[in-house]
Design a protein around this motif. Structure first.
Motif, PDB file in Angstrom:
ATOM      1  N   GLN A   2      16.077   1.353  -1.664  1.00  0.00           N
ATOM      2  CA  GLN A   2      15.401   2.246  -0.734  1.00  0.00           C
ATOM      3  C   GLN A   2      14.249   1.545  -0.030  1.00  0.00           C
ATOM      4  OE1 GLN A   2      14.177   5.811  -2.600  1.00  0.00           O
ATOM      5  NE2 GLN A   2      16.237   6.474  -3.081  1.00  0.00           N
ATOM      6  N   ILE A   3      14.082   1.869   1.240  1.00  0.00           N
ATOM      7  CA  ILE A   3      13.019   1.269   2.035  1.00  0.00           C
ATOM      8  C   ILE A   3      11.659   1.595   1.449  1.00  0.00           C
ATOM      9  CG2 ILE A   3      11.888   1.319   4.292  1.00  0.00           C
ATOM     10  CD1 ILE A   3      14.650   1.563   5.522  1.00  0.00           C
ATOM     11  N   SER A   4      11.482   2.828   0.973  1.00  0.00           N
ATOM     12  CA  SER A   4      10.176   3.210   0.417  1.00  0.00           C
ATOM     13  C   SER A   4       9.804   2.346  -0.782  1.00  0.00           C
ATOM     14  CB  SER A   4      10.166   4.687   0.024  1.00  0.00           C
ATOM     15  OG  SER A   4      11.175   4.955  -0.925  1.00  0.00           O
ATOM     16  N   PHE A   9       6.420  -2.010  -2.912  1.00  0.00           N
ATOM     17  CA  PHE A   9       6.312  -3.344  -3.520  1.00  0.00           C
ATOM     18  C   PHE A   9       5.371  -4.231  -2.707  1.00  0.00           C
ATOM     19  CE2 PHE A   9       7.785  -7.784  -3.262  1.00  0.00           C
ATOM     20  CZ  PHE A   9       7.508  -8.195  -4.554  1.00  0.00           C
ATOM     21  N   HIS A  10       5.561  -4.250  -1.407  1.00  0.00           N
ATOM     22  CA  HIS A  10       4.742  -5.119  -0.566  1.00  0.00           C
ATOM     23  C   HIS A  10       3.294  -4.642  -0.496  1.00  0.00           C
ATOM     24  CE1 HIS A  10       7.766  -7.996   0.616  1.00  0.00           C
ATOM     25  NE2 HIS A  10       8.614  -6.977   0.672  1.00  0.00           N
ATOM     26  N   LYS A  54       2.753  -2.490 -13.055  1.00  0.00           N
ATOM     27  CA  LYS A  54       3.706  -1.780 -13.916  1.00  0.00           C
ATOM     28  C   LYS A  54       4.407  -0.673 -13.139  1.00  0.00           C
ATOM     29  CE  LYS A  54       0.884  -0.898 -17.315  1.00  0.00           C
ATOM     30  NZ  LYS A  54       0.313  -0.387 -18.568  1.00  0.00           N
ATOM     31  N   GLU A  55       3.722  -0.035 -12.197  1.00  0.00           N
ATOM     32  CA  GLU A  55       4.323   1.023 -11.381  1.00  0.00           C
ATOM     33  C   GLU A  55       5.564   0.535 -10.640  1.00  0.00           C
ATOM     34  OE1 GLU A  55       1.637   2.775  -8.544  1.00  0.00           O
ATOM     35  OE2 GLU A  55       0.243   3.397 -10.129  1.00  0.00           O
ATOM     36  N   ILE A  56       5.532  -0.702 -10.189  1.00  0.00           N
ATOM     37  CA  ILE A  56       6.677  -1.248  -9.457  1.00  0.00           C
ATOM     38  C   ILE A  56       7.598  -2.056 -10.373  1.00  0.00           C
ATOM     39  CG2 ILE A  56       5.529  -1.207  -7.206  1.00  0.00           C
ATOM     40  CD1 ILE A  56       5.095  -4.269  -7.540  1.00  0.00           C
ATOM     41  N   LEU A  80      12.993  -7.401  -5.783  1.00  0.00           N
ATOM     42  CA  LEU A  80      12.125  -6.732  -4.817  1.00  0.00           C
ATOM     43  C   LEU A  80      11.643  -7.699  -3.735  1.00  0.00           C
ATOM     44  CD1 LEU A  80      10.082  -4.481  -7.243  1.00  0.00           C
ATOM     45  CD2 LEU A  80      11.630  -3.693  -5.454  1.00  0.00           C
ATOM     46  N   ALA A  81      11.338  -8.923  -4.129  1.00  0.00           N
ATOM     47  CA  ALA A  81      10.855  -9.909  -3.166  1.00  0.00           C
ATOM     48  C   ALA A  81      11.946 -10.276  -2.150  1.00  0.00           C
ATOM     49  CB  ALA A  81      10.364 -11.156  -3.891  1.00  0.00           C
TER      50      ALA A  81
END
Length: 190
Positions: A2-4, A9-10, A54-56, A80-81
C-alpha cells in the motif's frame, strides 16, 4: 504494498538519528543505553525513536532479564526501502496486454445485464479486470469521500469494503484520511 505504508516508512526514516540507529543495528543487536551512549542522546529520546521504528516493523525488541535489546528486521527494511522502485512491477503484470475481447468476455461472465457483479473472481487476472471495470464513472484527479465510494461500489456489488480494499491493494486508488483518489493508470496492476 500500500502507498500509505510506503509513505509512512519514508516519513519515519526521514530522520538522521533513526538512520544512525539503523546503521548501528546492522552490526548486531544493541540495548537502548548503548545506543544512547554512542549517539550522545538521553535514553527517553532513544525510546521515542525506537517506538517509531517498531511501528513500521523495521526494529524488533527482545528482553534479556531487565535489558531490552533492539534487533534490525532487515527483511522488512529491505522490502520497504525497495517498494517505491517496485511500483508497477508486481508479479501480476503480464508480458502482454490482455486483449479487449478477453476483458469483454470476463466482464460478460461476471456481471449481469444490469451491471451487478455475480461473484467476486478468485483468479487474480479476472479480479483485476472486474476491479477496473467497477471504476467506471470515477474521475481521475477528483477526491471522493468514503461514503461516495461506497455508493459508487453498491451500483455493482453489496460488499463495498472488499472492493475498496482491493482497489487500494492493487494500486487503482489511494486513501488518505478517509478521502479516496484514483492513482495514475501507470500504477495499476493491469
Amino acid at each position: 504494498m500500500q502507498i500509505s505504508r510506503m509513505v509512512n516508512f519514508h516519513k519515519v526514516m526521514g530522520d538522521t538519528t533513526r538512520i544512525q540507529i539503523i546503521s548501528m543495528l546492522k552490526r548486531g543487536p544493541l540495548h537502548g543505553q548503548a545506543i544512547a551512549g554512542k549517539l550522545g542522546l538521553k535514553p527517553p529520546t532513544i525510546s521515542h525513536h525506537m517506538s517509531k521504528l517498531k511501528e513500521i516493523d523495521v526494529v524488533r525488541q527482545s528482553r534479556d532479564k531487565n535489558t531490552i535489546y533492539y534487533h534490525l528486521n532487515e527483511k522488512t527494511l529491505q522490502a520497504l526501502a525497495m517498494a517505491v522502485t517496485k511500483i508497477g512491477e508486481d508479479e501480476v503484470k503480464q508480458d502482454f496486454v490482455m486483449a479487449e475481447e478477453e476483458k469483454s468476455a470476463i466482464i460478460r461472465n461476471f456481471f449481469t445485464h444490469t451491471n451487478q457483479l455475480k461473484t467476486f473472481p478468485a483468479q487474480r487476472k479476472k479480479k483485476l479486470v472486474v476491479l477496473e471495470y467497477m471504476l467506471r464513472g470515477l474521475k481521475e484527479g477528483e477526491v471522493y469521500e468514503e461514503k461516495e465510494i461506497n455508493e459508487h461500489i453498491k451500483q455493482f456489488f453489496a460488499d463495498y469494503a472488499t472492493i475498496r480494499r482491493e482497489w487500494i491493494i492493487c494500486h487503482f486508488m489511494n486513501r488518505n484520511d478517509g478521502a479516496y483518489k484514483l492513482n495514475p493508470k501507470e500504477m495499476w496492476l493491469l
